[in-house]
Motif scaffolding. Structure first.
Motif, PDB file in Angstrom:
ATOM      1  N   GLY A 541      53.641  13.122  13.328  1.00 58.21           N
ATOM      2  CA  GLY A 541      52.699  12.778  12.281  1.00 58.21           C
ATOM      3  C   GLY A 541      52.271  13.999  11.488  1.00 58.21           C
ATOM      4  O   GLY A 541      52.297  15.123  11.978  1.00 58.21           O
ATOM      5  N   GLY A 542      51.887  13.759  10.269  1.00 60.24           N
ATOM      6  CA  GLY A 542      51.430  14.841   9.411  1.00 60.24           C
ATOM      7  C   GLY A 542      50.969  14.303   8.079  1.00 60.24           C
ATOM      8  O   GLY A 542      51.070  13.113   7.779  1.00 60.24           O
ATOM      9  N   TYR A 543      50.405  15.189   7.271  1.00 59.44           N
ATOM     10  CA  TYR A 543      49.961  14.873   5.915  1.00 59.44           C
ATOM     11  C   TYR A 543      48.933  13.732   5.889  1.00 59.44           C
ATOM     12  O   TYR A 543      49.089  12.745   5.173  1.00 59.44           O
ATOM     13  CB  TYR A 543      51.162  14.544   5.027  1.00 59.44           C
ATOM     14  CG  TYR A 543      52.281  15.551   5.169  1.00 59.44           C
ATOM     15  CD1 TYR A 543      52.149  16.826   4.618  1.00 59.44           C
ATOM     16  CD2 TYR A 543      53.441  15.249   5.876  1.00 59.44           C
ATOM     17  CE1 TYR A 543      53.163  17.773   4.760  1.00 59.44           C
ATOM     18  CE2 TYR A 543      54.451  16.189   6.029  1.00 59.44           C
ATOM     19  CZ  TYR A 543      54.307  17.451   5.467  1.00 59.44           C
ATOM     20  OH  TYR A 543      55.300  18.381   5.610  1.00 59.44           O
ATOM     21  N   PRO A 544      47.855  13.834   6.677  1.00 61.92           N
ATOM     22  CA  PRO A 544      46.862  12.749   6.709  1.00 61.92           C
ATOM     23  C   PRO A 544      46.147  12.620   5.371  1.00 61.92           C
ATOM     24  O   PRO A 544      45.899  13.612   4.686  1.00 61.92           O
ATOM     25  CB  PRO A 544      45.905  13.195   7.816  1.00 61.92           C
ATOM     26  CG  PRO A 544      46.021  14.687   7.825  1.00 61.92           C
ATOM     27  CD  PRO A 544      47.452  14.982   7.514  1.00 61.92           C
ATOM     28  N   GLN A 545      45.814  11.396   5.010  1.00 65.45           N
ATOM     29  CA  GLN A 545      45.162  11.138   3.726  1.00 65.45           C
ATOM     30  C   GLN A 545      43.846  10.373   3.865  1.00 65.45           C
ATOM     31  O   GLN A 545      43.097  10.296   2.902  1.00 65.45           O
ATOM     32  CB  GLN A 545      46.104  10.344   2.824  1.00 65.45           C
ATOM     33  CG  GLN A 545      47.378  11.077   2.476  1.00 65.45           C
ATOM     34  CD  GLN A 545      48.269  10.278   1.542  1.00 65.45           C
ATOM     35  OE1 GLN A 545      47.802   9.434   0.793  1.00 65.45           O
ATOM     36  NE2 GLN A 545      49.562  10.545   1.585  1.00 65.45           N
ATOM     37  N   ALA A 546      43.574   9.800   5.008  1.00 66.11           N
ATOM     38  CA  ALA A 546      42.398   8.941   5.163  1.00 66.11           C
ATOM     39  C   ALA A 546      41.298   9.669   5.930  1.00 66.11           C
ATOM     40  O   ALA A 546      41.529  10.655   6.635  1.00 66.11           O
ATOM     41  CB  ALA A 546      42.776   7.660   5.896  1.00 66.11           C
ATOM     42  N   ALA A 547      40.085   9.138   5.801  1.00 65.18           N
ATOM     43  CA  ALA A 547      38.937   9.686   6.519  1.00 65.18           C
ATOM     44  C   ALA A 547      39.052   9.406   8.015  1.00 65.18           C
ATOM     45  O   ALA A 547      39.776   8.501   8.445  1.00 65.18           O
ATOM     46  CB  ALA A 547      37.649   9.080   5.966  1.00 65.18           C
ATOM     47  N   LEU A 548      38.334  10.177   8.791  1.00 63.92           N
ATOM     48  CA  LEU A 548      38.221   9.925  10.219  1.00 63.92           C
ATOM     49  C   LEU A 548      37.105   8.925  10.488  1.00 63.92           C
ATOM     50  O   LEU A 548      36.247   8.688   9.635  1.00 63.92           O
ATOM     51  CB  LEU A 548      37.913  11.236  10.950  1.00 63.92           C
ATOM     52  CG  LEU A 548      38.936  12.364  10.814  1.00 63.92           C
ATOM     53  CD1 LEU A 548      38.392  13.641  11.449  1.00 63.92           C
ATOM     54  CD2 LEU A 548      40.261  11.974  11.447  1.00 63.92           C
ATOM     55  N   VAL A 549      37.098   8.357  11.684  1.00 58.58           N
ATOM     56  CA  VAL A 549      35.990   7.527  12.139  1.00 58.58           C
ATOM     57  C   VAL A 549      35.657   7.956  13.560  1.00 58.58           C
ATOM     58  O   VAL A 549      36.557   8.242  14.355  1.00 58.58           O
ATOM     59  CB  VAL A 549      36.339   6.022  12.058  1.00 58.58           C
ATOM     60  CG1 VAL A 549      37.496   5.675  12.979  1.00 58.58           C
ATOM     61  CG2 VAL A 549      35.118   5.160  12.390  1.00 58.58           C
ATOM     62  N   GLN A 550      34.358   8.027  13.876  1.00 54.51           N
ATOM     63  CA  GLN A 550      33.956   8.386  15.231  1.00 54.51           C
ATOM     64  C   GLN A 550      33.780   7.120  16.051  1.00 54.51           C
ATOM     65  O   GLN A 550      33.067   6.188  15.660  1.00 54.51           O
ATOM     66  CB  GLN A 550      32.659   9.203  15.229  1.00 54.51           C
ATOM     67  CG  GLN A 550      32.339   9.807  16.590  1.00 54.51           C
ATOM     68  CD  GLN A 550      31.246  10.866  16.523  1.00 54.51           C
ATOM     69  OE1 GLN A 550      30.381  10.826  15.666  1.00 54.51           O
ATOM     70  NE2 GLN A 550      31.293  11.836  17.435  1.00 54.51           N
ATOM     71  N   GLY A 551      34.484   7.058  17.176  1.00 57.17           N
ATOM     72  CA  GLY A 551      34.418   5.893  18.030  1.00 57.17           C
ATOM     73  C   GLY A 551      33.197   5.910  18.925  1.00 57.17           C
ATOM     74  O   GLY A 551      32.433   6.890  18.978  1.00 57.17           O
ATOM     75  N   ALA A 552      33.009   4.807  19.673  1.00 57.15           N
ATOM     76  CA  ALA A 552      31.875   4.708  20.582  1.00 57.15           C
ATOM     77  C   ALA A 552      31.939   5.751  21.683  1.00 57.15           C
ATOM     78  O   ALA A 552      30.913   6.095  22.285  1.00 57.15           O
ATOM     79  CB  ALA A 552      31.824   3.301  21.186  1.00 57.15           C
ATOM     80  N   ASP A 553      33.166   6.282  21.934  1.00 61.18           N
ATOM     81  CA  ASP A 553      33.328   7.293  22.973  1.00 61.18           C
ATOM     82  C   ASP A 553      33.054   8.706  22.487  1.00 61.18           C
ATOM     83  O   ASP A 553      33.203   9.669  23.236  1.00 61.18           O
ATOM     84  CB  ASP A 553      34.739   7.211  23.568  1.00 61.18           C
ATOM     85  CG  ASP A 553      35.823   7.399  22.508  1.00 61.18           C
ATOM     86  OD1 ASP A 553      35.482   7.630  21.329  1.00 61.18           O
ATOM     87  OD2 ASP A 553      37.021   7.300  22.860  1.00 61.18           O
ATOM     88  N   GLY A 554      32.670   8.853  21.215  1.00 60.45           N
ATOM     89  CA  GLY A 554      32.369  10.169  20.655  1.00 60.45           C
ATOM     90  C   GLY A 554      33.557  10.896  20.079  1.00 60.45           C
ATOM     91  O   GLY A 554      33.411  11.932  19.431  1.00 60.45           O
TER      92      GLY A 554
END
Length: 910
Positions: A541-554
């Motif tokens: 994988g590489g070249y990410p384009q989307a935002a991250l999201v923080q899960g319930a596990d932190g």
């Protein structure tokens, strides 16, 4: 005829260009005042006499570029456009424009990320944009194909990988009669000897020829097309003697449309072109249609049987739906419909001239921007008296008035008039304008709300390395640049950062990092930015384009979108990286293009833009441990094609999202809004019709008022905004929970920006905030409350839990008061939310039965919902059991209108 002497240039590598004024224009690779090349003009009457040449510009190899190696092209504006192989701010070459009066402007300085070393020249497309290639740079340093507007807005259409698609395009593109662009790469391909490719105006590239040495190697010159549609070119090496070849390339295929005609909205009097690009065998036959009826050339219409249909001085009678039928000896195809809107309007001033104070002797320019039926006529006045050109005055009957060597001009304040673009009950404001090359960056990527009530975002470009920035902006528009990307810690972020539970901000960059394949970054609240992880690409994988999201596990979760290595990944706040899923491109989908959603059940949900059984995208679920399930596969129907952006979970527990495209009556349409249950049952809530928006590119949000809000991108092909408020520039819309959609904003392309590609965010003041290509906007609500979704009747069993909700529009803050049988409720025991939008009742008894309603109020008024009847029934109780022979008859208590299902077990004790 002409002898170069270094002072006027040397080493002219490229052909001359015949200008509209009858003179020839060209470039030299070296020479001139600084030895770095020139732009020159040769008058036609001098070609046969003394060969006099005029040097228009000498490059310095500084910010203006150096060593132009290609021909010039004259654009529709009359200016000439070209490329400089080297120089510019970063030393990787430039794109420039030069007027016949010798004024040169640098439009783009390549920075390697967006391309490097443009050796070939530019070509003008049907849309008025300029198209070209760079020999190096891009995501794999193998070159790029790009599009640039006449004002300098650069769009990268394709980055070569150096693999089967080729590497190092050095020649000018050919704009062929079929509307597509054709070019060559010097290296790469299956045999490393170069390729021939075609690329559609929207960037879809297909490799046509793989040179293998026997049929040629290392092409470096442009292709040419004959009258029969065949292409000819040369290779520098290869062939029977290894000294190069001359080759011919023909296309054998039924017609396939590679670029659809675009919807347009103009004022009366404009000149309009509809065009299509087609791949297939020549000759092609075209038949344009309006509202399904074949057109003929007549009146203001020409090209009805050509690739480009032209309408001159349009009127409202020209409005309609246009399409084209394309055929050749091997087959035929029909384009998608293009909706054409014609507005009749008197002149409207979109931007007023600005007051100025200058010193005597200065030159002053006043400019006005006007909209309305064409042609527009201008007459400048001074103190109410018409001006004429002469005596230091020029442009008295044009949009720009110029005063030279002024005596004394002074005034106070600047006046700006903005055409209303938002619906009644709303107010749209532009909080910030980004400008190309501005110190605050450019191309913003959406916003995220911080814990302090401030909004945070990124720009794709800007900062000292032009690699992008992180900024904050208050709800009243005060913007601060917090950090700049330097390449090593990331480059070209494509999404807003998200604030973690630790107070720091986390996000991704498309490029940069230790391996050039992008990063996950962390930024402290005081702006200290570090790369947590550098992507390797190469299958992980590489070249990410989307935002991250923080899960319930932190932990944080994200996606990488490249087709050949699309992934879902997890990364801890400390930077420990784990790939959870590698998409196969089959039923699990490919190219996830939005952020993930951390849902109430603890799982993550997302969409892919491609893959599935019809390659039209999917909706998927993945656990934090990586257990993956496809919930829905789109299938080229009215439910939509290519879902985009992130999903949002509504208060009803279902998920809501959008698709970029859809179909209607078998033709491509403008996208949808959909709802999908957690177990994969999808319902299309709305199909866009262009007039209410087109091609949504970002996900929805559910506002605190219970409604859903989103944006549409608008037309995908124009090089410039449509004048005035238009769905072609993009929209902001509201959708009630039952699927009723209202267009709130039609962007005007000027004061408010155009083409929003990121989701909105709700601020602490209840207003909505978002970004367009070059602005940050705020949409506020200014009306008394209006209920858009009423509470619903419910029948439940005693002991169950129930909730009533309402959706409302109106100015913030909104106040709620729930009632039962007309009496105000208060929180207590198993009741909560009595003064909130959602009322919750638990452990119901028959005493809870009754009629529930809510009064909603704000500073401007109030509204009361309809009553919702709550019926509480007792659980069924068996009353008798009777057996006669092999028949068993059971009776139980029942409530009128209820449906019961009888279940049994062979072992009641278990």
């Amino acid at each position: 005829m002409i002898s170069f002497d270094f002072a006027n240039g040397t080493l002219p590598y490229a052909a001359l260009t015949l200008g509209a004024d009858g003179h020839f224009y060209g470039t030299s690779y070296q020479g001139g005042a600084h030895g770095r090349g020139t732009v020159f003009r040769i008058s036609t009457n001098e070609m046969s006499t003394n060969g006099a040449l005029t040097s228009l510009y000498s490059f310095s190899n500084g910010n203006d570029g150096g060593h132009p190696a290609a021909s010039l092209v004259q654009g529709r504006s009359g200016n000439f456009y070209g490329t400089a192989y080297k120089g510019g701010i970063h030393g990787y070459g430039t794109v420039f424009s030069i007027a016949t009066n010798e004024v040169l402007a640098t439009l783009v300085s390549f920075n390697s990320t967006n391309g490097a070393f443009p050796f070939g020249g530019l070509i003008e497309g049907d849309d008025g944009n300029l198209y070209g290639a760079t020999a190096n740079g891009g995501s794999h340093d193998a070159g790029s194909v790009f599009k640039i507007s006449p004002t300098g807005l650069l769009t990268n259409l394709y980055f070569f990988t150096g693999g089967g698609d080729g590497a190092n395009p050095r020649a000018t593109l050919l704009h062929a009669a079929d509307g597509n662009f054709y070019g060559t790469t010097q290296n790469g391909g299956a045999y490393g000897q170069g390729t021939v490719f075609t690329i559609a105006p929207d960037g879809i590239l297909v490799t046509l020829v793989q040179f293998d040495g026997y049929n040629g190697a290392n092409p470096q010159t442009a292709l040419v097309e004959d009258t029969g549609g065949q292409l000819y070119g040369t290779t520098q090496n290869g062939g029977a003697n290894g000294l190069g070849t001359i080759y011919r390339l023909g296309i054998t295929a039924a017609p396939k449309i590679t670029s659809q005609p675009a919807a347009q909205s103009v004022f009366e009097g404009a000149n309009v072109e509809f065009s299509v690009a087609v791949f297939g065998s020549a000759p092609m036959s075209y038949q344009w249609r309006k509202n399904g009826t074949n057109l003929l050339d007549a009146g203001n219409r020409s090209g009805s049987m050509a690739r480009v249909l032209t309408l001159d001085r349009v009127t409202t009678a020209d409005a309609g739906t246009y399409s084209v039928r394309v055929s050749n000896i091997l087959g035929l195809t029909l384009s998608a419909d293009a909706v054409f809107e014609v507005t009749s309007s008197p002149p409207l001033i979109a931007m007023q001239p600005t007051n100025q104070t200058v010193a005597p002797g200065a030159t002053v320019a006043f400019t006005v921007t006007a909209l309305g039926n064409l042609p527009l006529s201008y007459q400048w006045q001074k103190n109410g008296t018409n001006l004429t050109d002469g005596g230091g005055v020029s442009g008295s009957s044009t949009p720009t008035l110029t005063l030279n060597n002024v005596g004394s001009v002074s005034s106070s304040g600047a006046v700006l008039s903005v055409i209303p673009v938002s619906a009644p009950g709303t107010r749209l404001a532009t909080l910030h304008w980004f400008s190309l090359g501005g110190a605050d960056g450019w191309y913003p990527n959406g916003l995220a709300l911080g814990a302090d009530g401030t909004l945070y975002g990124t720009t794709e470009f800007g900062g000292p390395r032009l690699a992008g920035t992180v900024f904050s902006i208050t709800t009243n528009g005060a913007i601060t640049t917090l950090a700049s990307f330097m390449g090593t810690n990331g480059s070209r972020p494509q999404a807003a950062p998200v604030q973690g539970a630790d107070g720091s901000f986390y996000g991704t960059t498309r490029d940069g990092g230790a391996n050039g394949a992008g990063t996950v970054f962390k930024m402290t609240p005081d702006g200290v930015l570090t790369a947590l992880y550098s992507f390797l690409s190469q299958g992980e994988g590489g070249y990410p384009q989307a935002a991250l999201v923080q899960g319930a596990d932190g932990n944080f979760y994200g996606t990488t979108p490249e087709f050949w290595e699309s992934t879902v990944f997890r990364i801890t706040p400390a930077g420990v990286f784990t790939n959870l899923h590698l998409f196969t491109g089959e039923t699990d989908g490919s190219s996830p293009n939005g952020a993930l959603l951390s849902a109430a059940d603890g799982n993550l949900y997302g969409v892919t833009g491609e893959g599935g059984t019809d390659n039209d995208g999917t909706v998927f679920r993945i656990t934090p441990q990586g257990a993956f399930a496809t919930l829905y596969m789109f299938a080229n129907d009215t439910n939509g094609i290519s879902p985009a952006g992130a999903l949002v979970q509504g208060t009803d527990g279902n998920f809501y999202g959008v698709t970029r495209r859809s179909t209607s009556l078998g033709f491509q349409a403008y996208g949808t809004v959909f709802r999908i249950t957690p177990d994969g049952v999808l319902t299309t809530l709305h199909q866009f019709k262009y007039t209410d928006g087109a091609y949504p590119a970002a996900g929805l949000i559910q506002g605190s008022d219970g409604n859903f809000y989103g944006t549409t991108y608008g037309d995908t092909t124009p090089a410039r905004p449509t004048p005035g408020p238009s769905p072609g520039n993009g929209t902001v819309f509201r959708m009630t929970p039952d699927g009723t959609l209202t267009t709130l904003v039609k962007l005007d392309g000027f004061n408010t920006g155009w083409h929003p590609e990121s989701a909105l965010v709700e601020g602490p003041d209840g207003s909505l905030y978002g970004t367009t290509t070059d602005t940050i906007i705020r949409l506020s609500f200014t009306s008394a409350p209006q209920i858009t979704s009423q509470p619903e009747n419910q029948t439940v069993v005693a002991g169950a839990n129930v909730s009533f909700s309402v959706a409302v529009i109106g100015a913030s803050p909104l106040f709620y008061q729930w009632q039962k049988n007309g009496t105000n409720l208060t929180d207590g025991d198993d009741l909560s939310g009595s003064t909130a939008r959602i009322l919750r009742l638990g452990n119901l008894t028959p005493a809870n039965a009754g009629t529930y309603s809510v009064m909603v109020s704000n500073a401007l008024g109030s509204a009361t919902s309809t009553g919702a009847l709550l019926t509480v029934i007792s659980p069924p109780v068996f009353q008798t059991v009777r057996r006669t022979n092999d028949t068993v008859v059971l009776t139980w208590s029942a409530a009128v209108g209820q449906v019961y299902q009888l279940q049994n077990k062979s072992n009641l004790s278990s």
